[in-house]
Design a protein around this motif. Structure first.
Motif, PDB file in Angstrom:
ATOM      1  N   UNK A  33       0.839  -1.195   0.000  1.00 19.66           N
ATOM      2  CA  UNK A  33       0.000   0.000   0.000  1.00 19.66           C
ATOM      3  C   UNK A  33       0.872   1.243   0.000  1.00 19.66           C
ATOM      4  N   UNK A  34       0.332   2.303  -0.547  1.00 22.11           N
ATOM      5  CA  UNK A  34       1.023   3.592  -0.489  1.00 22.11           C
ATOM      6  C   UNK A  34       0.647   4.266   0.820  1.00 22.11           C
ATOM      7  N   UNK A  35       1.447   5.232   1.227  1.00 19.71           N
ATOM      8  CA  UNK A  35       1.136   5.949   2.460  1.00 19.71           C
ATOM      9  C   UNK A  35      -0.078   6.845   2.236  1.00 19.71           C
ATOM     10  N   UNK A  87      -3.128  11.007  -0.759  1.00 23.58           N
ATOM     11  CA  UNK A  87      -3.804  12.308  -0.745  1.00 23.58           C
ATOM     12  C   UNK A  87      -3.172  13.246  -1.769  1.00 23.58           C
ATOM     13  N   UNK A  88      -1.863  13.281  -1.838  1.00 22.21           N
ATOM     14  CA  UNK A  88      -1.182  14.138  -2.818  1.00 22.21           C
ATOM     15  C   UNK A  88      -1.554  13.745  -4.246  1.00 22.21           C
ATOM     16  N   UNK A 109      -2.452  11.026  10.064  1.00 21.61           N
ATOM     17  CA  UNK A 109      -1.164  10.337  10.115  1.00 21.61           C
ATOM     18  C   UNK A 109      -0.632  10.162   8.700  1.00 21.61           C
ATOM     19  N   UNK A 110       0.616  10.614   8.440  1.00 23.84           N
ATOM     20  CA  UNK A 110       1.136  10.566   7.074  1.00 23.84           C
ATOM     21  C   UNK A 110       1.327   9.153   6.521  1.00 23.84           C
ATOM     22  N   UNK A 111       1.481   8.173   7.388  1.00 25.07           N
ATOM     23  CA  UNK A 111       1.736   6.818   6.922  1.00 25.07           C
ATOM     24  C   UNK A 111       0.472   5.979   6.785  1.00 25.07           C
ATOM     25  N   UNK A 112      -0.347   5.965   7.816  1.00 27.96           N
ATOM     26  CA  UNK A 112      -1.461   5.019   7.824  1.00 27.96           C
ATOM     27  C   UNK A 112      -2.795   5.623   8.258  1.00 27.96           C
ATOM     28  N   UNK A 166      -7.084  10.744  11.326  1.00 28.43           N
ATOM     29  CA  UNK A 166      -7.937  10.797  10.146  1.00 28.43           C
ATOM     30  C   UNK A 166      -7.614  11.998   9.248  1.00 28.43           C
ATOM     31  N   UNK A 167      -7.549  11.728   7.949  1.00 28.29           N
ATOM     32  CA  UNK A 167      -7.444  12.777   6.938  1.00 28.29           C
ATOM     33  C   UNK A 167      -8.852  13.105   6.463  1.00 28.29           C
TER      34      UNK A 167
END
Length: 109
Positions: free
Chosen positions: A4-6, A11-12, A32-35, A89-90
């Motif tokens: 999986x990608x981070x 998001x980017x 969280x930038x990773x997960x 959460x994003x």
């Protein structure tokens, strides 16, 4: 196990794809930038909105499913509840009168 990608990378890439279609979007909450999990809120700029989150279908394929739908205030309340339980959460807000979010496009699942 499928790599999986981070979350930050996804998001980017999602924001870049939206820009290609001239669909305005911005990060409301950086997780969280990773997960960190990602929720996409779609505002149609008429007082209504929808929110989508990633989940699995019956065949264990990752899909985007509707989390909330209704008046913008109701969807915001649902997002606030999600953020209260998950600080990683994003939240991405997409604004498009035509209701485009591109989550059904290949590569975004």
């Amino acid at each position: 196990m499928t790599p999986r990608v981070t979350s930050e990378f996804w998001v980017s890439a999602y924001l870049a794809r939206l820009r290609l279609f001239d669909i305005p979007a911005f990060v409301v909450a950086k997780g969280d930038p990773t997960a960190g999990a990602v929720i996409v809120k779609l505002s149609t700029l008429d007082g209504s909105a929808k929110a989508f989150h990633r989940t699995y279908d019956l065949d264990f394929n990752r899909i985007w499913a509707e989390l909330a739908n209704g008046a913008d205030q109701e969807v915001e309340a649902a997002l606030a509840a999600q953020r209260a339980t998950d600080p990683d959460l994003w939240v991405i807000e997409v604004e498009d009168r035509a209701g485009r979010h591109l989550l059904d496009e290949e590569g975004l699942g």
